[in-house]
Write a protein that holds these residues in place. Structure first.
Motif, PDB file in Angstrom:
ATOM      1  N   ARG A   1       0.885  -1.230   0.052  1.00  0.00           N
ATOM      2  CA  ARG A   1       0.097   0.052  -0.093  1.00  0.00           C
ATOM      3  C   ARG A   1       0.813   1.111   0.157  1.00  0.00           C
ATOM      4  O   ARG A   1       0.771   2.265  -0.781  1.00  0.00           O
ATOM      5  CB  ARG A   1      -0.717   0.140   1.197  1.00  0.00           C
ATOM      6  CG  ARG A   1      -1.755   1.281   1.348  1.00  0.00           C
ATOM      7  CD  ARG A   1      -2.738   1.205   2.729  1.00  0.00           C
ATOM      8  NE  ARG A   1      -3.255   2.383   2.885  1.00  0.00           N
ATOM      9  CZ  ARG A   1      -2.826   3.034   3.998  1.00  0.00           C
ATOM     10  NH1 ARG A   1      -1.894   3.005   4.764  1.00  0.00           N
ATOM     11  NH2 ARG A   1      -3.416   4.390   4.313  1.00  0.00           N
ATOM     12  N   GLN A   2       1.982   1.146   0.798  1.00  0.00           N
ATOM     13  CA  GLN A   2       2.773   2.351   0.764  1.00  0.00           C
ATOM     14  C   GLN A   2       3.549   2.662  -0.589  1.00  0.00           C
ATOM     15  O   GLN A   2       3.731   3.916  -1.056  1.00  0.00           O
ATOM     16  CB  GLN A   2       4.011   2.078   1.943  1.00  0.00           C
ATOM     17  CG  GLN A   2       3.472   2.289   3.391  1.00  0.00           C
ATOM     18  CD  GLN A   2       4.429   2.007   4.399  1.00  0.00           C
ATOM     19  OE1 GLN A   2       5.321   1.105   4.121  1.00  0.00           O
ATOM     20  NE2 GLN A   2       4.445   2.685   5.414  1.00  0.00           N
ATOM     21  N   ILE A   3       3.707   1.461  -1.049  1.00  0.00           N
ATOM     22  CA  ILE A   3       4.502   1.633  -2.716  1.00  0.00           C
ATOM     23  C   ILE A   3       3.434   2.423  -3.677  1.00  0.00           C
ATOM     24  O   ILE A   3       3.712   3.040  -4.402  1.00  0.00           O
ATOM     25  CB  ILE A   3       4.906   0.219  -2.977  1.00  0.00           C
ATOM     26  CG1 ILE A   3       6.193  -0.182  -2.305  1.00  0.00           C
ATOM     27  CG2 ILE A   3       5.370   0.295  -4.445  1.00  0.00           C
ATOM     28  CD1 ILE A   3       6.525  -1.721  -2.575  1.00  0.00           C
ATOM     29  N   LEU A   4       2.229   1.665  -3.448  1.00  0.00           N
ATOM     30  CA  LEU A   4       1.209   2.208  -4.383  1.00  0.00           C
ATOM     31  C   LEU A   4       0.917   3.828  -3.914  1.00  0.00           C
ATOM     32  O   LEU A   4       0.857   4.494  -4.767  1.00  0.00           O
ATOM     33  CB  LEU A   4      -0.111   1.593  -4.249  1.00  0.00           C
ATOM     34  CG  LEU A   4      -1.442   1.884  -5.198  1.00  0.00           C
ATOM     35  CD1 LEU A   4      -1.029   1.913  -6.520  1.00  0.00           C
ATOM     36  CD2 LEU A   4      -2.677   1.126  -4.520  1.00  0.00           C
ATOM     37  N   ILE A   5       0.835   4.076  -2.943  1.00  0.00           N
ATOM     38  CA  ILE A   5       0.493   5.463  -2.518  1.00  0.00           C
ATOM     39  C   ILE A   5       1.774   6.243  -2.970  1.00  0.00           C
ATOM     40  O   ILE A   5       1.731   7.407  -3.540  1.00  0.00           O
ATOM     41  CB  ILE A   5       0.203   5.725  -1.079  1.00  0.00           C
ATOM     42  CG1 ILE A   5      -1.339   5.070  -0.761  1.00  0.00           C
ATOM     43  CG2 ILE A   5       0.115   7.038  -0.375  1.00  0.00           C
ATOM     44  CD1 ILE A   5      -1.650   5.046   0.596  1.00  0.00           C
ATOM     45  N   PHE A   6       3.010   6.195  -2.723  1.00  0.00           N
ATOM     46  CA  PHE A   6       4.030   6.571  -3.059  1.00  0.00           C
ATOM     47  C   PHE A   6       4.170   6.814  -4.721  1.00  0.00           C
ATOM     48  O   PHE A   6       4.515   7.930  -5.055  1.00  0.00           O
ATOM     49  CB  PHE A   6       5.307   5.983  -2.654  1.00  0.00           C
ATOM     50  CG  PHE A   6       6.665   6.438  -3.268  1.00  0.00           C
ATOM     51  CD1 PHE A   6       7.472   7.552  -2.505  1.00  0.00           C
ATOM     52  CD2 PHE A   6       7.519   5.910  -4.571  1.00  0.00           C
ATOM     53  CE1 PHE A   6       8.433   7.825  -3.320  1.00  0.00           C
ATOM     54  CE2 PHE A   6       8.388   6.447  -5.056  1.00  0.00           C
ATOM     55  CZ  PHE A   6       9.077   7.505  -4.294  1.00  0.00           C
TER      56      PHE A   6
ATOM     57  N   ASN B   1       2.579  13.241   1.573  1.00  0.00           N
ATOM     58  CA  ASN B   1       2.239  11.767   1.954  1.00  0.00           C
ATOM     59  C   ASN B   1       2.574  11.182   3.161  1.00  0.00           C
ATOM     60  O   ASN B   1       3.628  10.663   3.308  1.00  0.00           O
ATOM     61  CB  ASN B   1       3.017  10.836   0.775  1.00  0.00           C
ATOM     62  CG  ASN B   1       2.738   9.421   0.730  1.00  0.00           C
ATOM     63  OD1 ASN B   1       2.126   8.823   1.536  1.00  0.00           O
ATOM     64  ND2 ASN B   1       3.397   9.098  -0.420  1.00  0.00           N
ATOM     65  N   PRO B   2       1.815  11.298   4.159  1.00  0.00           N
ATOM     66  CA  PRO B   2       1.931  11.044   5.669  1.00  0.00           C
ATOM     67  C   PRO B   2       2.134   9.534   5.827  1.00  0.00           C
ATOM     68  O   PRO B   2       2.635   9.345   6.848  1.00  0.00           O
ATOM     69  CB  PRO B   2       0.833  11.576   6.380  1.00  0.00           C
ATOM     70  CG  PRO B   2      -0.306  11.575   5.156  1.00  0.00           C
ATOM     71  CD  PRO B   2       0.464  11.878   3.979  1.00  0.00           C
ATOM     72  N   ILE B   3       1.676   8.779   4.930  1.00  0.00           N
ATOM     73  CA  ILE B   3       1.646   7.430   4.780  1.00  0.00           C
ATOM     74  C   ILE B   3       3.517   6.830   5.034  1.00  0.00           C
ATOM     75  O   ILE B   3       3.474   5.885   5.753  1.00  0.00           O
ATOM     76  CB  ILE B   3       1.095   6.705   3.715  1.00  0.00           C
ATOM     77  CG1 ILE B   3      -0.411   6.996   3.599  1.00  0.00           C
ATOM     78  CG2 ILE B   3       1.261   5.010   3.790  1.00  0.00           C
ATOM     79  CD1 ILE B   3      -1.071   6.347   4.403  1.00  0.00           C
TER      80      ILE B   3
END
Length: 169
Positions: free
Chosen positions: A83-88, A98-100
């Motif tokens: 999910r972090q990769i996708l949001i990045f 991008n607080p994630i």
């Protein structure tokens, strides 16, 4: 929450076998007690998936199990990392936007950036869905790692099929 913290401290003291001894509680003691999965384990696993290494990824998964890692926790950490990769990939690396990804170390962020470049956005959607489905199925599977293994095989097989179609076109 204070009682919860105190209870966890008592469990850590008991679990690590240092009750009544002069020894510090280490971060590893806490991670073992809570069943937390190291980010570098997930990153190594994602590398194997992005390289389409089915056999190595399945072997890696079984090594994790042999070391006593909680498979549910591994799947949860894997899904969060993907999910972090996708949001990045969608938002970018600016922590204010991008607080994630703000909780990652510099090295983890660099690795995440590298891994994000190895995936297309639609591949990340697909792989997230496959591993979310696998995590749900793990609860009812007689072989807990089987749904994860099938997700690996399905993703790599579909990715290779897509590549062969692109090469023909």
């Amino acid at each position: 929450s204070f009682r919860d913290a105190e209870s966890l401290l008592d469990q850590t003291l008991t679990f690590s076998g240092i009750l009544g001894k002069e020894r510090e509680i280490k971060a590893d003691d806490i991670k073992n007690l809570l069943g937390l999965v190291e980010t570098n384990l997930v990153q190594n696993f994602v590398d194997l998936i992005s390289q389409k290494e089915i056999q190595k990824a399945i072997n890696f998964l079984n090594e994790i199990i042999d070391r006593g890692q909680d498979l549910q926790e591994f799947a949860k950490t894997l899904i969060n990392y993907l999910r972090q990769i996708l949001i990045f990939k969608i938002v970018g690396s600016e922590p204010s936007q991008n607080p994630i990804i703000s909780g990652l170390t510099k090295e983890e962020l660099e690795k995440l950036q590298t891994q994000a470049s190895n995936f297309k956005e639609n591949e990340l959607h697909q792989i997230l869905n496959l591993f979310l489905e696998a995590q749900t199925k793990m609860k009812y599977s007689p072989i807990p790692q089987l749904p994860l293994e099938l997700a690996i095989i399905e993703y790599v097989s579909e990715a290779q099929a897509e590549r062969s179609v692109e090469m023909k076109a």
